[in-house]
Design an enzyme around this catalytic site. Structure first.
Site, PDB file in Angstrom:
ATOM      1  N   GLY A  72     -13.026 -10.149 -11.462  1.00 52.98           N
ATOM      2  CA  GLY A  72     -13.238 -10.264 -10.057  1.00 52.98           C
ATOM      3  C   GLY A  72     -14.519  -9.743  -9.598  1.00 52.98           C
ATOM      4  O   GLY A  72     -15.120  -9.198 -10.220  1.00 52.98           O
ATOM      5  N   SER A  99       0.869  -1.085   0.000  1.00 51.61           N
ATOM      6  CA  SER A  99      -0.103  -0.001   0.009  1.00 51.61           C
ATOM      7  C   SER A  99       0.748   1.369  -0.074  1.00 51.61           C
ATOM      8  O   SER A  99       1.870   1.299   0.635  1.00 51.61           O
ATOM      9  CB  SER A  99      -1.104   0.046   1.157  1.00 51.61           C
ATOM     10  OG  SER A  99      -1.741   1.311   1.374  1.00 51.61           O
ATOM     11  N   LYS A 150     -13.813  -4.807   2.424  1.00 55.13           N
ATOM     12  CA  LYS A 150     -14.835  -3.917   2.023  1.00 55.13           C
ATOM     13  C   LYS A 150     -16.178  -4.224   2.218  1.00 55.13           C
ATOM     14  O   LYS A 150     -17.126  -3.437   2.288  1.00 55.13           O
ATOM     15  CB  LYS A 150     -14.487  -3.466   0.730  1.00 55.13           C
ATOM     16  CG  LYS A 150     -13.292  -2.905   0.690  1.00 55.13           C
ATOM     17  CD  LYS A 150     -12.870  -2.461  -1.206  1.00 55.13           C
ATOM     18  CE  LYS A 150     -11.537  -1.734  -1.151  1.00 55.13           C
ATOM     19  NZ  LYS A 150     -11.327  -1.131  -2.405  1.00 55.13           N
ATOM     20  N   ASP A 190     -14.482   4.548  -3.998  1.00 51.60           N
ATOM     21  CA  ASP A 190     -13.875   3.866  -5.152  1.00 51.60           C
ATOM     22  C   ASP A 190     -14.554   4.311  -6.363  1.00 51.60           C
ATOM     23  O   ASP A 190     -13.931   4.330  -7.370  1.00 51.60           O
ATOM     24  CB  ASP A 190     -13.606   2.332  -4.616  1.00 51.60           C
ATOM     25  CG  ASP A 190     -12.563   1.899  -3.889  1.00 51.60           C
ATOM     26  OD1 ASP A 190     -11.883   2.709  -3.910  1.00 51.60           O
ATOM     27  OD2 ASP A 190     -12.819   0.824  -3.320  1.00 51.60           O
ATOM     28  N   SER A 211      -0.797   3.991   0.771  1.00 51.98           N
ATOM     29  CA  SER A 211      -1.892   5.309   1.260  1.00 51.98           C
ATOM     30  C   SER A 211      -1.085   5.755   2.369  1.00 51.98           C
ATOM     31  O   SER A 211      -1.249   7.166   2.821  1.00 51.98           O
ATOM     32  CB  SER A 211      -2.927   4.307   1.952  1.00 51.98           C
ATOM     33  OG  SER A 211      -3.579   3.711   0.861  1.00 51.98           O
ATOM     34  N   GLY A 254     -15.120  -9.095  -5.986  1.00 48.04           N
ATOM     35  CA  GLY A 254     -15.039  -8.467  -4.552  1.00 48.04           C
ATOM     36  C   GLY A 254     -15.565  -6.857  -4.517  1.00 48.04           C
ATOM     37  O   GLY A 254     -16.243  -6.513  -5.474  1.00 48.04           O
ATOM     38  N   GLY A 255     -15.314  -6.392  -3.302  1.00 48.58           N
ATOM     39  CA  GLY A 255     -15.814  -5.169  -3.069  1.00 48.58           C
ATOM     40  C   GLY A 255     -15.369  -4.138  -4.109  1.00 48.58           C
ATOM     41  O   GLY A 255     -16.141  -2.906  -4.628  1.00 48.58           O
ATOM     42  N   TYR A 273      -1.376  -0.712  -8.046  1.00 45.00           N
ATOM     43  CA  TYR A 273      -0.685   0.404  -8.665  1.00 45.00           C
ATOM     44  C   TYR A 273       0.764   0.071  -8.116  1.00 45.00           C
ATOM     45  O   TYR A 273       1.809   0.727  -8.129  1.00 45.00           O
ATOM     46  CB  TYR A 273      -1.080   1.815  -7.942  1.00 45.00           C
ATOM     47  CG  TYR A 273      -1.530   1.620  -6.385  1.00 45.00           C
ATOM     48  CD1 TYR A 273      -0.264   1.752  -5.367  1.00 45.00           C
ATOM     49  CD2 TYR A 273      -2.515   1.434  -5.882  1.00 45.00           C
ATOM     50  CE1 TYR A 273      -0.523   1.865  -4.098  1.00 45.00           C
ATOM     51  CE2 TYR A 273      -2.906   1.286  -4.735  1.00 45.00           C
ATOM     52  CZ  TYR A 273      -1.814   1.647  -3.577  1.00 45.00           C
ATOM     53  OH  TYR A 273      -2.206   1.460  -2.277  1.00 45.00           O
ATOM     54  N   THR A 333      -9.562  -1.918   2.648  1.00 47.62           N
ATOM     55  CA  THR A 333      -9.211  -2.676   1.463  1.00 47.62           C
ATOM     56  C   THR A 333      -9.372  -3.984   1.877  1.00 47.62           C
ATOM     57  O   THR A 333      -9.681  -4.403   2.696  1.00 47.62           O
ATOM     58  CB  THR A 333      -7.734  -1.910   1.276  1.00 47.62           C
ATOM     59  OG1 THR A 333      -7.408  -2.676   0.021  1.00 47.62           O
ATOM     60  CG2 THR A 333      -6.653  -2.779   2.090  1.00 47.62           C
TER      61      THR A 333
END
Length: 246
Positions: A127, A14, A65, A102, A16, A129-130, A208, A61
């Protein structure tokens, strides 16, 4: 000191913390900090909250989520319509409110990347997921038809085995919403038929780190346009900051 942070199961990839702490430095904000909180399961969240009574906001994350919902007092419309939460607001009255930024992050990042709209537009969302749910919501807002792709043969969309060259031709935009390829597992990628990619394709990876995943590398080698998730990260992070400071 106002404390913010990110919860997830594995956070070594991450950016973040770097993003927010650099933001605090650039704006001369000396009463805020941002930390990473790796939780083995979402059941460890109450203990974290008890240990960190000064928390003023959280990002969420993979894989929490959707799992975080029972630990919230309220869910904002942005999260309710998606079915996933990536931002938690700690209200002045003690309520924990779930939001989703998001959708905004992906919508604004993909808007200038993928030019097609209407009948010519088509997307494959890899995918379930959230993050995938947020991407679906953003694509709906942009008027881009889409199919969800997963390994689940009983799922509501396609499986990877269903991806023929014809399906890829009809869906020029392909979005990786899976963790496949995230550092340190950089040799992984979703099992799509890369040989069917052309210069008419646009590959977007929510990952990323690394800046170019194997998914994007294979797309670039086929002549496709590619984009990673860093801009999306920045846009959704700023939207989260607005929520925490409204």
């Amino acid at each position: 000191m106002r404390e913010f942070g990110l919860i997830g199961q594995s956070l070594g990839h991450s950016f973040s913390q770097t993003y927010f702490n650099q933001k605090f430095h650039n704006l001369d904000i000396d009463d805020c900090r941002y930390d990473l909180f790796e939780l083995p399961t979402i059941a460890h969240l109450p203990a974290l909250l008890a240990q960190r009574p000064g928390l003023a906001g959280l990002n969420v994350t993979i894989p929490y989520k959707e799992q975080i919902w029972p630990y919230l007092d309220e869910v904002a419309p942005s999260a309710a319509r998606v079915g996933a939460v990536n931002v938690v607001e700690f209200a002045a009255d003690g309520r924990r409110i779930g939001h989703n930024t998001d959708v905004t992050g992906f919508r604004e990042s993909v808007r200038g990347f993928y030019p097609e709209r209407g009948e010519a537009a088509g997307a494959l969302v890899l995918g379930t997921g959230g993050a995938s749910k947020a991407v679906e919501a953003a694509l709906a807002e942009l008027g881009i038809r889409r199919w969800v792709v997963s390994r689940n043969e009983l799922g509501r969309g396609l499986t990877y085995a269903d991806l023929t060259p014809a399906i890829l031709e009809a869906h020029p935009l392909i979005i990786n919403c899976t963790p496949l390829g995230t550092a340190p597992n950089v040799h992984e990628c979703p099992p799509i038929p890369y040989a069917a990619l052309t210069p008419q394709h646009y590959l977007f990876d929510l990952i990323y780190n690394p800046s170019e995943t194997l998914f994007l590398q294979k797309g670039r080698e086929a002549g496709a346009q590619t984009k990673n998730g860093f801009e999306m990260l920045c846009i959704q992070a700023e939207a989260a900051w607005d929520i925490w400071n409204k």
